[in-house]
Each structure stands twice: as C-alpha cells, then as structure tokens.
Design a protein around this motif. Structure first.
Motif, mmCIF file in Angstrom:
data_model
loop_
_atom_site.group_PDB
_atom_site.id
_atom_site.type_symbol
_atom_site.label_atom_id
_atom_site.label_comp_id
_atom_site.label_asym_id
_atom_site.label_seq_id
_atom_site.Cartn_x
_atom_site.Cartn_y
_atom_site.Cartn_z
ATOM 1 N N ASP A 63 -16.079 -11.479 2.556
ATOM 2 C CA ASP A 63 -14.687 -11.380 2.968
ATOM 3 C C ASP A 63 -13.774 -11.861 1.845
ATOM 4 O OD1 ASP A 63 -13.167 -10.587 5.329
ATOM 5 O OD2 ASP A 63 -12.384 -12.630 5.298
ATOM 6 N N PHE A 64 -12.816 -11.037 1.484
ATOM 7 C CA PHE A 64 -11.866 -11.374 0.423
ATOM 8 C C PHE A 64 -10.463 -11.260 1.016
ATOM 9 C CE2 PHE A 64 -10.488 -10.136 -4.190
ATOM 10 C CZ PHE A 64 -9.789 -11.315 -4.279
ATOM 11 N N ALA A 65 -10.068 -12.301 1.739
ATOM 12 C CA ALA A 65 -8.789 -12.293 2.442
ATOM 13 C C ALA A 65 -7.702 -12.896 1.561
ATOM 14 C CB ALA A 65 -8.899 -13.084 3.742
ATOM 15 N N VAL A 66 -6.584 -12.198 1.462
ATOM 16 C CA VAL A 66 -5.428 -12.671 0.705
ATOM 17 C C VAL A 66 -4.247 -12.711 1.659
ATOM 18 C CG1 VAL A 66 -3.899 -12.280 -1.254
ATOM 19 C CG2 VAL A 66 -6.321 -11.637 -1.412
ATOM 20 N N ALA A 67 -3.792 -13.890 2.026
ATOM 21 C CA ALA A 67 -2.733 -14.043 3.021
ATOM 22 C C ALA A 67 -1.436 -13.425 2.531
ATOM 23 C CB ALA A 67 -2.527 -15.516 3.352
ATOM 24 N N GLY A 68 -0.659 -12.930 3.488
ATOM 25 C CA GLY A 68 0.628 -12.305 3.175
ATOM 26 C C GLY A 68 0.753 -11.015 3.937
ATOM 27 N N GLY A 69 1.517 -11.041 5.039
ATOM 28 C CA GLY A 69 1.532 -9.931 5.974
ATOM 29 C C GLY A 69 1.913 -8.585 5.402
ATOM 30 N N GLY A 70 2.734 -8.542 4.353
ATOM 31 C CA GLY A 70 3.144 -7.266 3.793
ATOM 32 C C GLY A 70 2.168 -6.675 2.799
ATOM 33 N N GLY A 71 1.230 -7.489 2.307
ATOM 34 C CA GLY A 71 0.206 -6.996 1.404
ATOM 35 C C GLY A 71 0.549 -7.017 -0.071
ATOM 36 N N GLU A 72 1.764 -7.454 -0.446
ATOM 37 C CA GLU A 72 2.131 -7.440 -1.863
ATOM 38 C C GLU A 72 1.228 -8.351 -2.688
ATOM 39 O OE1 GLU A 72 4.268 -8.237 0.545
ATOM 40 O OE2 GLU A 72 5.642 -6.529 0.677
ATOM 41 N N THR A 73 0.944 -9.545 -2.158
ATOM 42 C CA THR A 73 0.084 -10.480 -2.878
ATOM 43 C C THR A 73 -1.320 -9.907 -3.044
ATOM 44 O OG1 THR A 73 1.331 -12.336 -1.961
ATOM 45 C CG2 THR A 73 -0.807 -12.835 -2.934
ATOM 46 N N ALA A 74 -1.819 -9.277 -1.989
ATOM 47 C CA ALA A 74 -3.153 -8.680 -2.047
ATOM 48 C C ALA A 74 -3.219 -7.599 -3.127
ATOM 49 C CB ALA A 74 -3.531 -8.097 -0.685
ATOM 50 N N GLY A 104 12.018 -14.766 7.488
ATOM 51 C CA GLY A 104 12.757 -14.404 6.286
ATOM 52 C C GLY A 104 11.874 -14.205 5.074
ATOM 53 N N GLN A 105 11.105 -13.137 5.070
ATOM 54 C CA GLN A 105 10.328 -12.702 3.903
ATOM 55 C C GLN A 105 10.789 -11.291 3.568
ATOM 56 O OE1 GLN A 105 6.374 -13.115 5.516
ATOM 57 N NE2 GLN A 105 6.232 -15.283 4.980
ATOM 58 N N ASP A 106 10.677 -10.900 2.299
ATOM 59 C CA ASP A 106 11.282 -9.628 1.903
ATOM 60 C C ASP A 106 10.724 -8.441 2.678
ATOM 61 O OD1 ASP A 106 8.787 -9.614 0.651
ATOM 62 O OD2 ASP A 106 9.573 -9.190 -1.350
ATOM 63 N N TRP A 107 9.417 -8.437 2.952
ATOM 64 C CA TRP A 107 8.860 -7.294 3.667
ATOM 65 C C TRP A 107 9.316 -7.270 5.128
ATOM 66 C CZ3 TRP A 107 5.669 -7.257 7.963
ATOM 67 C CH2 TRP A 107 5.055 -8.466 8.319
ATOM 68 N N GLN A 108 9.545 -8.468 5.718
ATOM 69 C CA GLN A 108 10.069 -8.496 7.081
ATOM 70 C C GLN A 108 11.538 -8.058 7.110
ATOM 71 O OE1 GLN A 108 8.748 -11.626 9.866
ATOM 72 N NE2 GLN A 108 7.845 -12.647 8.089
ATOM 73 N N HIS A 152 6.472 -0.138 4.645
ATOM 74 C CA HIS A 152 5.034 -0.334 4.716
ATOM 75 C C HIS A 152 4.276 0.719 3.921
ATOM 76 C CE1 HIS A 152 5.267 -3.707 7.508
ATOM 77 N NE2 HIS A 152 6.373 -3.094 7.902
ATOM 78 N N ALA A 153 4.857 1.047 2.755
ATOM 79 C CA ALA A 153 4.160 1.754 1.672
ATOM 80 C C ALA A 153 3.775 3.191 1.968
ATOM 81 C CB ALA A 153 2.904 0.964 1.266
ATOM 82 N N MET A 154 4.455 3.837 2.928
ATOM 83 C CA MET A 154 4.078 5.203 3.271
ATOM 84 C C MET A 154 5.033 6.262 2.723
ATOM 85 S SD MET A 154 1.247 4.819 4.928
ATOM 86 C CE MET A 154 0.991 6.481 5.511
ATOM 87 N N ALA A 155 6.211 5.873 2.274
ATOM 88 C CA ALA A 155 7.232 6.868 1.933
ATOM 89 C C ALA A 155 7.583 6.933 0.458
ATOM 90 C CB ALA A 155 8.506 6.589 2.741
ATOM 91 N N MET A 156 7.390 5.848 -0.277
ATOM 92 C CA MET A 156 7.863 5.773 -1.658
ATOM 93 C C MET A 156 6.777 5.254 -2.585
ATOM 94 S SD MET A 156 11.381 3.669 -0.947
ATOM 95 C CE MET A 156 12.713 4.293 0.087
ATOM 96 N N GLU A 157 6.953 5.541 -3.867
ATOM 97 C CA GLU A 157 6.115 4.903 -4.875
ATOM 98 C C GLU A 157 6.434 3.404 -4.883
ATOM 99 O OE1 GLU A 157 3.757 6.271 -6.517
ATOM 100 O OE2 GLU A 157 4.140 8.380 -6.044
ATOM 101 N N PRO A 158 5.458 2.556 -5.240
ATOM 102 C CA PRO A 158 5.670 1.105 -5.194
ATOM 103 C C PRO A 158 6.888 0.608 -5.973
ATOM 104 C CG PRO A 158 3.338 1.588 -5.440
ATOM 105 C CD PRO A 158 4.054 2.907 -5.568
ATOM 106 N N ALA A 159 7.163 1.208 -7.120
ATOM 107 C CA ALA A 159 8.311 0.749 -7.918
ATOM 108 C C ALA A 159 9.626 0.983 -7.181
ATOM 109 C CB ALA A 159 8.329 1.465 -9.267
ATOM 110 N N VAL A 160 9.711 2.094 -6.472
ATOM 111 C CA VAL A 160 10.935 2.415 -5.752
ATOM 112 C C VAL A 160 11.080 1.528 -4.512
ATOM 113 C CG1 VAL A 160 12.236 4.217 -4.562
ATOM 114 C CG2 VAL A 160 10.869 4.788 -6.570
ATOM 115 N N SER A 161 10.001 1.395 -3.764
ATOM 116 C CA SER A 161 10.085 0.553 -2.568
ATOM 117 C C SER A 161 10.368 -0.894 -2.954
ATOM 118 C CB SER A 161 8.799 0.641 -1.742
ATOM 119 O OG SER A 161 7.684 0.183 -2.472
ATOM 120 N N GLY A 162 9.833 -1.335 -4.087
ATOM 121 C CA GLY A 162 10.124 -2.689 -4.562
ATOM 122 C C GLY A 162 11.599 -2.875 -4.855
#
Length: 415
Positions: free
Chosen positions: A54-65, A182-186, A373-383
């Motif tokens: 198991d390789f769990a990386v905390a962070g609900g939005g997945g950016e850290t992972a 208050g997190q950016d992905w939320q 949640h990463a379904m519509a844009m390239e990562p640079a744009v969504s960021g």
C-alpha cells in the motif's frame, strides 16, 4: 492419505506460488469510507495469491499523490499502479511508461461493457492503459436531515435564492450553515458546482471544457464568482485547511447544515452508520437538477519487468472492472458502478437516483466532466483555475469582475 490428491494439491500450490506477484498501489484514499472500499480490493488480490504494497499519499484532491508519482517515475521506479483521472492518462502515455491491458480488456469484454465516453478516456493510442472503477457525481449537496427539518420544514432548496434563505435560517438557529474545508481543490469543487448551477450545462461546457473565451469572460462567470463568494459568510472560522472528511463529519454530527461535495462523502455517512432519508438528505446542487457533473476514478498501470509482477498487475486490472468488485466497492465508496450490468438492489436511494440521472444525462447530452477533479482540462490549465478560484475566495477585497478577468488571463497563459 490419498497420495495422488496430495501430489496434485502440492503441484497446484507450487504453480500458484510461481505466478504470485506483488502490486504496489499508489492512491489517496485515506478517509474511513475510502479505506473500507479499498480493503475489498486488497482482500480480492490476496485471494488471488498476490501480495499488496500500500502506497497511500494523503490529500483528498490527489495533487500530492501526483507529485510523488512523478518523482518516482522520473527516478525509474514507478509503482505497479496509481490512481489517475482524465486527460492526464494521455500525458503518461506519451512518456512510454504504461502497460497495455488489451489482453484483459478483450477477455473481459470491456468495450462492450463500458460507455464509450468512459472507455476512450482510459485508452492510449487505442489500447487500454488504465482500469476505471466507478462514476462519481460531483454536483451533490449533503444535508443534515434534523437541521433541514428544524429550520426549513424539511424542504430541499431548489434555487440559489432558496438555498441562501436556508443558510440564513440555519445560521440564525446557531448552526454552521455551510460546511467547507478551505483547501484549493475543495474551493474548486464548490465553485464548479456553483458555476454549473448558475450557468447551466451548455455554458459550463463552453467555459470549462472548450475554454471558450467569450464564455470565460461573460457576465455569467462574474455571477458565478459572486455567488461562490457569498457562501463564505456562512462558514465557520475553522474552515481554512480542513480536510473534506472532517468537514463531512460536521454534517454527520449535526454541527453543520450542508456540504457541497462529490458522492464519496456518502461513504463517510455509511461508515458512520447513517442512512439517507433518515439521518441525511442527498440532493443536487441548486440549478443543476438536469445536469450530471462527473469524474471517474481509475488505476493506471505502469510497465513491469518480472513476469510475476506483470501477472499480478493483469489480475489487478481484471478485478477492478469485475462485476463482483464493482458492486462491493461502490457500495462503500459512495459512487456508482462504471459498468451498467451491476445490480443496484443493495444500493441506497442516493445511488439509485445518481444512476438514473447519469443515464438520463447521457441520453440528453447534459453529462459534463469535472474540471475540479481532473476530467475536463490538462493539469496546467486546471492548476491555473485552482489558483484563481482559491485566491479570489481568500481575498476579501477581490471583486468578482476582477476574478473573471484573472481567470481568462490565467487560462491563456497556461495553454
């Protein structure tokens, strides 16, 4: 003792051990409901004779992972599998590091089972490289039923005017009206649903999928920002930095009236023994009743060197899309199965509504992918969108007009 049976059994054990392998799986499912869902997959892999790292990386939005994954991949040591979503799959495919799953996909009939829109996302140059596990609906709000009954007569708000009237009543009654972390992905998740509710699915698609400049710079966008900012006055001082599942717990415990969050929040209610219609109410975000904002969780597979690791990875891929796993996993995760042949007999009213709305939206063309949640844009744009949204939310002096202008500029620079 039957020597023939003993020899056969021994041979079978040796054969099983020869093909047993290990999978290292990177994910960010660390909340109670998510962990319970993932445990199903771990047990199924163990039953197949494989081991699980198991390789769990905390962070609900997945950016850290994803940051950790990139570091591992660059060093030449990627895990067997990693959670992934949307357009980012193709970027990893361009690097030539992914394993093809066509043998499993063909034998299991994935093309016939999966909706084409879902299947295509998980292919690279025509070959499956990721296994989808569910469909999450993002445009949900989760309400404490006792508070809803007490302050609003049990009436679910249908419009934004009705919603803010409900917020006022809950606040006056001494409750935290709007539960938020208050997190950016939320921040992006809530803004996305406000935007969909204010502008509708056609405008949302133009703005956040097609990145049409006219839609991005429109008065509708300014109205979406203004409505989003208005929610802040109903939040509690402990909001900054709070994890989403702790925020859900505020609704579960009767401290807060409502949370806007994807249906993984339902997994937290289920883990707490709560039932829809009795303890909480699930309802679509105001203005989004006829739309379905979605993301799909998937596991992307990285090329493995040993035959044992490859075999374990292929078994993992097969299990992820299997009917048995889909049914059991999504019961705990809060989402709905990605394959349409899974029985919903054991599912609750929220899931059944979600599946019905998903199918209706697929027919009407009102399915819209989630940019948060990463379904519509390239990562640079969504960021870039994340940055504008969260900066606006945290800057009390920034106007909605200014946020709209910054959004247009940020997206142009990121493209």
């Amino acid at each position: 003792m039957n020597k023939t049976l003993t020899a056969a059994t021994f041979a079978a054990l040796i054969s099983g051990q020869a093909h047993a392998g290990n999978v290292e799986v990177l994910h960010y499912w660390t909340s109670g409901g998510e962990a319970a869902a993932l445990a199903i997959l771990q047990k199924m892999m163990k039953d197949e004779g494989h081991s699980w790292t198991d390789f769990a990386v905390a962070g609900g939005g997945g950016e850290t992972a994803m940051t950790v994954l990139k570091s591992r991949a660059i060093s030449g040591n990627p895990p067997s599998a990693s959670m992934i979503a949307g357009p980012e799959i193709a970027q990893w495919g361009d690097l030539g590091v992914l394993a093809k799953l066509d043998e499993v996909a063909t034998s299991e009939g994935w093309d016939a089972l999966l909706p084409k829109a879902v299947a295509d996302i998980h292919k690279y140059q025509g070959s499956y490289v990721a296994a989808p596990v569910n469909v999450h609906r993002i445009n949900w709000m989760w309400m404490n039923k006792s508070i809803l009954d007490q302050v609003n007569g049990g009436q679910v708000p249908q419009s934004w005017d009705e919603f803010f009237a409900f917020m006022d009543k809950a606040k006056q009654a001494g409750f935290i009206a709007f539960a938020h972390g208050g997190q950016d992905w939320q921040d992006a998740t809530v803004f996305e649903q406000v935007a969909l509710g204010v502008g509708g699915d056609d405008w949302y698609r133009q703005a956040f999928v097609e990145l049409d400049k006219q839609a991005l710079s429109s008065d509708t966008m300014t109205q979406a920002f203004a409505t989003f900012k208005k929610l802040k006055s109903y939040m509690d001082p402990g909001m900054p930095g709070r994890d989403w599942n702790l925020t859900t717990a505020m609704v579960i415990d009767g401290k807060a009236a409502v949370q806007i969050m994807g249906d993984w929040a339902k997994g937290e209610f289920a883990a707490a023994g709560k039932q829809p219609g009795k303890d909480y109410v699930c309802a679509t975000v105001p203005g989004t009743q006829n739309a379905f904002n979605f993301n799909v969780d998937a596991f992307m597979m990285f090329a493995q060197k040993s035959k044992e690791a490859q075999a374990a990875q292929q078994d993992l891929s097969r299990l992820l899309v299997s009917k048995e796993f889909q049914e059991e996993f999504n019961l705990k995760k809060g989402s709905i199965p990605v394959r349409p042949d899974v029985s919903l007999a054991r599912y609750d009213s929220c899931a059944k509504q979600s599946m019905s709305d998903f199918q209706a939206s697929a027919k009407s063309g009102s399915l819209v992918p989630s940019f948060a949640h990463a379904m519509a844009m390239e990562p640079a744009v969504s960021g870039a969108v994340y940055d504008v949204v969260t900066n606006f939310f945290n800057d009390n002096d920034m106007t909605a007009d200014a946020a709209t202008s910054r959004l247009v500029s940020a997206i142009e620079l990121a493209q």
